[in-house]
Design an enzyme around this catalytic site. Structure first.
Site, PDB file in Angstrom:
ATOM      1  N   SER A  10       0.905  -0.986   0.169  1.00 18.11           N
ATOM      2  CA  SER A  10       0.062  -0.371  -0.115  1.00 18.11           C
ATOM      3  C   SER A  10       1.039   1.616  -0.138  1.00 18.11           C
ATOM      4  O   SER A  10       1.610   1.444  -0.639  1.00 18.11           O
ATOM      5  CB  SER A  10      -0.718  -0.128   1.156  1.00 18.11           C
ATOM      6  OG  SER A  10      -1.966   1.000   0.963  1.00 18.11           O
TER       7      SER A  10
ATOM      8  N   ASP B   1      -2.295   6.201  -4.556  1.00 14.38           N
ATOM      9  CA  ASP B   1      -1.118   5.370  -3.913  1.00 14.38           C
ATOM     10  C   ASP B   1      -0.760   4.198  -4.840  1.00 14.38           C
ATOM     11  O   ASP B   1      -1.538   4.039  -5.622  1.00 14.38           O
ATOM     12  CB  ASP B   1      -1.524   4.770  -2.354  1.00 14.38           C
ATOM     13  CG  ASP B   1      -2.548   3.683  -2.632  1.00 14.38           C
ATOM     14  OD1 ASP B   1      -3.224   3.267  -3.365  1.00 14.38           O
ATOM     15  OD2 ASP B   1      -3.183   3.348  -1.396  1.00 14.38           O
TER      16      ASP B   1
ATOM     17  N   ASP C  51      -1.131   1.162  -4.882  1.00 16.57           N
ATOM     18  CA  ASP C  51      -2.871   0.259  -4.743  1.00 16.57           C
ATOM     19  C   ASP C  51      -3.364   0.363  -5.128  1.00 16.57           C
ATOM     20  O   ASP C  51      -4.512  -0.159  -5.459  1.00 16.57           O
ATOM     21  CB  ASP C  51      -2.192  -0.829  -4.042  1.00 16.57           C
ATOM     22  CG  ASP C  51      -2.885  -0.480  -2.846  1.00 16.57           C
ATOM     23  OD1 ASP C  51      -2.057   0.402  -2.176  1.00 16.57           O
ATOM     24  OD2 ASP C  51      -3.666  -1.326  -1.847  1.00 16.57           O
TER      25      ASP C  51
ATOM     26  N   ASP D  31      -5.356   2.349  -4.163  1.00 17.16           N
ATOM     27  CA  ASP D  31      -7.437   1.824  -3.419  1.00 17.16           C
ATOM     28  C   ASP D  31      -7.776   3.032  -2.444  1.00 17.16           C
ATOM     29  O   ASP D  31      -8.552   3.647  -1.743  1.00 17.16           O
ATOM     30  CB  ASP D  31      -7.604   0.977  -2.332  1.00 17.16           C
ATOM     31  CG  ASP D  31      -5.630   0.417  -1.820  1.00 17.16           C
ATOM     32  OD1 ASP D  31      -5.579   1.943  -1.346  1.00 17.16           O
ATOM     33  OD2 ASP D  31      -6.064  -0.314  -0.531  1.00 17.16           O
TER      34      ASP D  31
END
Length: 463
Positions: free
Chosen positions: A106, A250, A252, A254
């Site tokens: 993340s 970010d 990833d 999400d």
């Protein structure tokens, strides 16, 4: 070097010795434990597990270990390659798989990586399920397949487009209005998978997009957490003029943050607030965010005559509460939008589609839209822990100290949150780092920071 084991998976720094970092031996152990749990849970019989990863430099190595281990456990692997977290979640559902593994840390820096674990619905494991995976790993209670029952390996790169198509198909993503608005945006994808999927989304929406740090090479151009102190580059670009919006995700994809057309932060907390206000304009229902998120969501929800609910921090806690209260929108104040009409997971693509729909329908600039919402400021501080720190005992003392005060509400479902009439402070032990997070909110940043530092001093005095 660090290895953190939690109900959501394992996260750690790359390199070092087994048991202390995220390394091949520990990856094999936890992947094997996860595969064992999935087989024993018996929720599906497809024998398929989806694997997707962000663009981290270590991702190829981790992916190879994960895929090989799953095959060794007898599972057929569908590798969807460089993919966002929400794309991987959707791929589990779309392919009818038994589960999924997302290889991403993340917002953590480039030397970290992690395994995030999904069930057959493409959602993160519950607390009990996550604890069972950890217990299986501790016992090394797993058995590998023999040569005649090893799993197969396939690659499927179709899910980016399927994800984009699913966003465009949402009733409240007003594709026609967005196209008519002729938006011009600048996008920072921090050299990860946002640079792979977002060009296609913006093209489909008729949005002219300029990309910063758009090469998915995992060499993050700046600290990847999408907060103001890390976003000077895109803020400066917006300040030059010529853009309707700055968009930040970010690694990833999400989490979602916006920059106004004047180069100022829209405020990551207000991503969810804005999307929720737009949803509630069209559909009435409950909203949910976590305890560390802005009060503005509660205010906006009540303005629409609806009810707001708070959940413990963590996506699975928010989605569980959303299901319990049948929320029409929810998420986390870190820029995470969860829209049940799509799926129960934070999804920046969905957030982009809904946010642009709000701008297009209301005919407002980003700064004008932001000015329509209550103005709060959140200060985010931290207390680094030492091995001797008894965090639970400290939080109990804080609760006792403030619990008897009038006009003060104390909530302890996740650390300790102290609600004053016009401000709040929340102390909780992080699940991903060896720290206590201290979040505080008030009508000015100075007051919010002062409140947070007051509670930090209370904690220091207790040690």
């Amino acid at each position: 070097m660090t290895l953190i084991k939690s109900i959501s998976g394992i996260r750690g720094t790359i390199g070092g010795s087994a048991g202390n970092t995220l390394n091949p031996l520990d990856i094999v152990k936890f992947t094997s434990a996860y595969a064992t749990f999935i087989r024993r849970s018996g929720k599906s019989s497809s024998n398929k597990i989806v694997v997707g990863r962000d663009a981290r430099i270590s991702g190829e190595m981790v992916k190879n270990v994960v895929c090989g281990t799953l095959m060794g456990m007898g599972y057929d692997v569908i590798n969807i390659g460089l993919a966002t977290t929400p794309t991987t979640e959707l791929a589990v559902r779309m392919s009818g798989a038994e589960g999924g593994v997302i290889i991403t840390a993340s917002h953590n820096p480039r030397h970290w990586n992690a395994l995030k674990l999904l069930n057959h619905e493409g959602e993160f494991l519950t607390k009990d399920d996550g604890n069972e995976v950890l217990a299986i790993a501790d016992r090394e209670d797993f058995e590998f397949a023999d040569v005649d029952h090893m799993g197969a390996y396939t690659e499927d790169k179709s899910f980016d487009q399927r994800h984009i198509d699913a966003v465009l198909a949402l009733d409240l993503v007003d594709v026609e209005a967005i196209r008519k608005a002729h938006f011009r945006v600048v996008v920072d994808t921090v050299n990860s998978v946002g640079g792979v999927i977002l060009p296609g989304l913006f093209e489909a929406l008729g949005v002219e997009a300029t990309f910063l740090n758009g090469e998915a090479n995992g060499d993050f151009a700046h600290n990847p957490e999408p907060i103001e102190k890390n976003l000077g580059g895109i803020m400066g670009e917006c300040a030059k003029g010529g853009y309707d919006l700055g968009v930040v995700v970010d690694p990833d994809v999400d989490r979602l943050a916006f920059i106004q057309e004047d180069g100022k932060m829209y405020g990551e907390e207000y991503t969810l607030v804005t999307v929720a206000d737009y949803i509630l304009d069209h559909v009435k229902g409950a909203t949910v965010s976590n305890l560390s998120s802005t009060r503005a969501l509660r205010d906006v929800t009540e303005k629409h005559g609806c009810q707001y609910f708070a959940a413990a921090v963590g996506e699975v806690n928010v989605t569980t509460k959303m299901k319990d209260v049948k929320a029409v929108i929810g998420g986390e104040g870190n820029g995470g939008v969860i829209y049940p009409e799509s799926h129960y997971g934070r999804d920046a693509l969905v957030g982009i589609g809904l946010f642009l729909s709000s701008m297009a329908q209301k005919g407002l600039k980003a700064s004008q839209l932001r000015a329509t919402f209550p103005n709060y400021f959140i200060a985010k501080n931290r207390i680094d822990l030492t091995p001797s720190t008894d965090v639970d005992a400290i939080l109990v003392k804080v609760k006792e100290m403030y619990g008897q005060q009038q006009e003060v509400q104390v909530t302890d479902i996740d650390g300790v949150k102290i609600d004053f009439p016009n401000k709040w402070v929340h102390l909780r032990k992080s699940n991903t780092e060896p720290i206590i997070r201290v979040y505080s909110e008030a009508s000015t940043m100075e007051e919010a920071d002062e409140l947070g530092k007051t509670l930090m001093q209370v904690v220091y005095d207790m040690q």
